[in-house]
Design an enzyme around this catalytic site. Structure first.
Site, short mmCIF file in Angstrom:
data_model
loop_
_atom_site.label_atom_id
_atom_site.label_comp_id
_atom_site.label_asym_id
_atom_site.label_seq_id
_atom_site.Cartn_x
_atom_site.Cartn_y
_atom_site.Cartn_z
CG ASN A 12 -1.97 2.01 1.39
OD1 ASN A 12 -1.42 2.09 0.92
ND2 ASN A 12 -2.44 0.87 2.15
CE LYS A 14 0.26 3.29 4.77
NZ LYS A 14 0.22 3.37 6.30
CG HIS A 99 -5.70 1.78 5.55
ND1 HIS A 99 -4.98 2.57 6.69
CD2 HIS A 99 -4.54 1.04 5.41
CE1 HIS A 99 -4.03 2.73 7.11
NE2 HIS A 99 -3.65 1.29 6.25
CD GLU A 101 -2.42 5.29 6.55
OE1 GLU A 101 -2.76 5.53 5.86
OE2 GLU A 101 -1.42 4.87 6.92
CD GLU A 169 -2.68 -2.57 7.43
OE1 GLU A 169 -2.28 -2.66 6.96
OE2 GLU A 169 -3.51 -1.16 6.90
N GLY A 175 3.16 1.76 10.86
CA GLY A 175 4.29 3.64 10.66
C GLY A 175 5.14 4.00 11.89
CB SER A 214 5.82 -1.88 11.63
OG SER A 214 4.95 -0.85 12.09
#
Ligand code: 13P
Length: 252
Positions: A12, A14, A99, A101, A169, A175, A214
């Protein structure tokens, strides 16, 4: 790889990547075609602006192409949005929905994520449905309840192993360089598997459950060797073909 399903490793990107980054996609295609990516189904999800160009680069090869989001409607007055049929038309075969985010920054609800997943299936795309708990939810012992609730609300009815992939996730692992323990991943993936069996019956056993957060070349082998982990959804380490391929090589 613990079961009789083809592992799935997706990158991904992003909101990263300009046309110069297409060289990474070319490198991934060459590696996939040469069998260097191991047995996993290898998929890259660049930003929507690169999809059509990427589709030309991967045409006829073994690298898969996905998008990062879609609108639930097929067309209409939705300025700035992109529909699932448009993604399909641009050359995508997969789309990430839900996702964290987007759930956080765009306030997406489970119901909206499900509508997007259903739109993906209608358009002939495979939906990669993302779920995961926050650090606070993990610390208060709610992780499995939160992920169960998200999945019950987000998974599309009628999903099948060819059309649905689940990505677990944990928000706090994205991250940050942090990852859950192997025991926590196994517990969560086991709970997700049981839920997929409940929702989809026999075919639930073949739906791939990815771990994301990660994942790096250094930890891929351990994470991908855990029970009911059928692949990875990789963020930062998917931007360079060499790192992404080193992760997929866990399946060689
Ligand atoms: P990182 O691999 O950068 O932690 O991102 C994971 C992710 O959000 C993939 O969708």
């Amino acid at each position: 790889m613990t079961r009789d399903v083809r592992p799935f490793v997706a990158g991904n990107w992003k909101m990263n990547g300009l046309s110069g980054s297409l060289v990474e996609i070319e490198a991934l295609r060459r590696a996939a075609d040469a069998g260097e990516a191991g047995v996993a189904e290898l998929v890259v999800c660049p930003p929507a602006t690169l999809l059509a160009q990427a589709a030309w680069k991967i045409k006829g090869g073994k690298l898969g192409l996905g998008a990062q989001d879609c609108h639930p409607e097929a067309s209409g007055a939705f300025t700035g949005d992109i529909s699932a049929p448009m993604l399909k038309d641009a050359g995508a075969a997969y789309v990430i929905v839900g996702h964290s985010e987007r759930r956080t920054l765009h306030h997406e609800t489970d119901a909206l994520v499900r509508a997007k997943a259903e739109a993906a299936l209608r358009a002939g795309l495979t939906a990669i449905v993302c779920v995961g708990e926050t650090r606070a939810e993990r610390e208060t012992g709610e992780a499995i309840a939160v992920v169960t609730r998200q999945l019950k609300g987000s998974l599309p009815p009628g999903g099948a192993p060819e059309t649905v992939v689940v990505a677990y996730e944990p928000v706090w692992a994205i991250g940050t360089g942090l990852t859950p323990t192997a025991i926590d991943v196994a517990e969560m993936h086991g709970a997700i598997r049981a839920l997929l069996d409940d929702i989809y019956g026999d075919s639930g056993a073949k739906i791939r459950i990815l771990y994301g957060g990660s994942v790096k070349p250094a930890n891929a082998k351990e994470l991908l060797g855990i029970d009911n982990v059928d692949g990875a959804l990789v963020g930062g380490a998917s931007l360079q073909a060499t790192d992404f391929l080193a992760i997929a090589a866990a399946y060689r």
